[in-house]
Scaffold this motif. Structure first.
Motif, PDB file in Angstrom:
ATOM      1  N   TYR A  23      63.458  62.375  76.798  1.00 38.74           N
ATOM      2  CA  TYR A  23      63.436  61.582  75.475  1.00 38.74           C
ATOM      3  C   TYR A  23      62.139  60.603  75.384  1.00 38.74           C
ATOM      4  O   TYR A  23      62.235  59.388  76.001  1.00 38.74           O
ATOM      5  N   GLU A  24      61.254  60.874  74.553  1.00 43.05           N
ATOM      6  CA  GLU A  24      60.006  60.344  74.594  1.00 43.05           C
ATOM      7  C   GLU A  24      59.970  58.847  74.026  1.00 43.05           C
ATOM      8  O   GLU A  24      59.219  57.967  74.267  1.00 43.05           O
ATOM      9  N   THR A  25      60.691  58.839  72.962  1.00 39.42           N
ATOM     10  CA  THR A  25      60.587  57.620  71.944  1.00 39.42           C
ATOM     11  C   THR A  25      60.402  56.195  72.817  1.00 39.42           C
ATOM     12  O   THR A  25      59.703  55.358  72.587  1.00 39.42           O
ATOM     13  N   PRO A  26      61.545  56.077  73.718  1.00 41.65           N
ATOM     14  CA  PRO A  26      61.481  54.742  74.501  1.00 41.65           C
ATOM     15  C   PRO A  26      60.062  54.683  75.317  1.00 41.65           C
ATOM     16  O   PRO A  26      59.560  53.368  75.470  1.00 41.65           O
ATOM     17  N   TYR A  27      59.639  55.695  75.900  1.00 44.90           N
ATOM     18  CA  TYR A  27      58.542  55.524  76.852  1.00 44.90           C
ATOM     19  C   TYR A  27      57.191  55.174  75.779  1.00 44.90           C
ATOM     20  O   TYR A  27      56.388  54.372  76.413  1.00 44.90           O
ATOM     21  N   VAL A  28      57.264  55.615  74.527  1.00 44.04           N
ATOM     22  CA  VAL A  28      55.979  55.309  73.478  1.00 44.04           C
ATOM     23  C   VAL A  28      56.276  53.833  73.526  1.00 44.04           C
ATOM     24  O   VAL A  28      55.375  53.089  73.336  1.00 44.04           O
ATOM     25  N   ALA A  29      57.565  53.430  73.014  1.00 42.80           N
ATOM     26  CA  ALA A  29      57.720  51.972  72.775  1.00 42.80           C
ATOM     27  C   ALA A  29      57.495  51.014  73.819  1.00 42.80           C
ATOM     28  O   ALA A  29      56.953  50.101  73.693  1.00 42.80           O
ATOM     29  N   SER A  65      44.664  57.559  86.146  1.00 39.87           N
ATOM     30  CA  SER A  65      44.156  58.281  85.155  1.00 39.87           C
ATOM     31  C   SER A  65      44.900  58.977  84.334  1.00 39.87           C
ATOM     32  O   SER A  65      44.751  59.950  83.878  1.00 39.87           O
ATOM     33  N   ALA A  66      46.031  57.999  83.890  1.00 39.58           N
ATOM     34  CA  ALA A  66      46.899  58.741  83.099  1.00 39.58           C
ATOM     35  C   ALA A  66      46.668  57.685  81.765  1.00 39.58           C
ATOM     36  O   ALA A  66      46.226  56.465  81.689  1.00 39.58           O
ATOM     37  N   LYS A  67      46.964  58.062  80.525  1.00 34.25           N
ATOM     38  CA  LYS A  67      46.831  57.416  79.267  1.00 34.25           C
ATOM     39  C   LYS A  67      47.852  56.658  78.916  1.00 34.25           C
ATOM     40  O   LYS A  67      48.058  55.654  77.897  1.00 34.25           O
ATOM     41  N   SER A  68      49.027  56.897  79.614  1.00 39.28           N
ATOM     42  CA  SER A  68      50.418  56.219  79.046  1.00 39.28           C
ATOM     43  C   SER A  68      51.585  56.673  80.058  1.00 39.28           C
ATOM     44  O   SER A  68      51.357  57.388  80.918  1.00 39.28           O
ATOM     45  N   TYR A  69      52.666  56.014  80.020  1.00 42.07           N
ATOM     46  CA  TYR A  69      53.937  56.352  80.766  1.00 42.07           C
ATOM     47  C   TYR A  69      54.263  57.808  80.791  1.00 42.07           C
ATOM     48  O   TYR A  69      54.360  58.611  81.713  1.00 42.07           O
TER      49      TYR A  69
END
Length: 187
Positions: A23-29, A65-69
C-alpha cells in the motif's frame, strides 16, 4: 517481510513466487515527512531530535541509491526475486488477487496494523491518541465473504495457511482461512 524472505521463513516450495503487495500511499507521505526538514521544523526543538533522526533515516535510503522508501522496497524485492505490486486503494488488493491464475496461490501473509475487524493499511491516531485508520485505508473482515470466489485462486493441495501478523488479527485470519482457503465458509 524482508527478513522472512532473507531467512526463508516463507518456507517456499520449489515453484512458489512471493508477491509483495504494498500500500504505497503511506510510504509516499512518510518519505515527504522524513526526507526534508522544513524551515518550521528547523525552529523546533522537540527534545528528542525527531526531525534529524527521520532525516538521517531518509538519507540512509539515498545512500543505497534509492530515491524513496518505495524505491528501496522495490530494490529489495528485485534482489530477493520477489514480485512487487504497488496499490493505492484496498480494492486494488482484491483486484490483484483476482488477476492471478487459478490454482496458483498457496497462502497470503499480511504484516501491519490491524483492529479486531480490519487490516489498517495506513495508521493514524484519533483525538484520544489511539491508533486508528480512515475507512478508505482498510480491508474489512466483512469484505472477505464478498470475495469467496477467490477460492479458485488457491492451490487445492496446499497445506500452508495464510497468516496475518498484526494486533488483533486472530479473527481476521480465522475468517480468511475459513472463507477463502477452504470451501467451508461460515461467514
Amino acid at each position: 517481510m524482508q527478513l522472512a524472505a532473507q531467512k526463508n521463513l516463507y518456507n517456499l516450495g520449489a515453484k512458489e513466487q512471493v508477491h509483495w503487495v504494498v500500500y504505497e500511499t503511506p510510504y509516499v507521505a512518510r518519505w515527504k515527512d522524513d526526507s526534508i526538514i522544513t524551515k518550521a521544523e528547523e525552529k523546533q526543538d522537540d527534545g528528542y531530535n525527531l526531525h534529524s533522526i527521520r532525516k538521517k533515516s531518509a538519507d540512509r535510503i539515498l545512500i543505497k541509491s534509492a530515491k524513496s522508501y518505495l524505491d528501496r522496497i522495490k530494490q529489495i524485492a528485485l534482489k530477493l526475486n520477489i514480485r512487487y505490486k504497488g496499490i493505492r486503494t484496498p480494492k486494488e488488493f482484491w483486484l490483484y488477487l483476482e488477476s492471478l491464475s487459478d490454482d496458483s496461490v498457496s497462502r497470503v501473509w499480511y504484516s501491519g496494523h490491524a483492529s479486531g475487524s480490519e487490516l489498517m493499511l495506513s495508521l493514524t491516531h484519533d483525538s484520544g491518541c489511539e491508533a486508528a485508520a480512515f475507512p478508505k485505508d482498510t480491508i474489512k473482515m466483512g469484505d472477505i465473504k464478498k470475495h469467496k470466489s477467490l477460492i479458485r485462486k488457491f492451490l487445492k493441495t496446499t497445506k500452508k495457511t495464510s497468516k496475518f501478523y498484526g494486533c488483533y488479527t486472530k479473527e481476521f485470519a480465522r475468517t480468511w482461512n475459513m472463507c477463502i482457503q477452504s470451501a467451508y465458509c461460515w461467514c
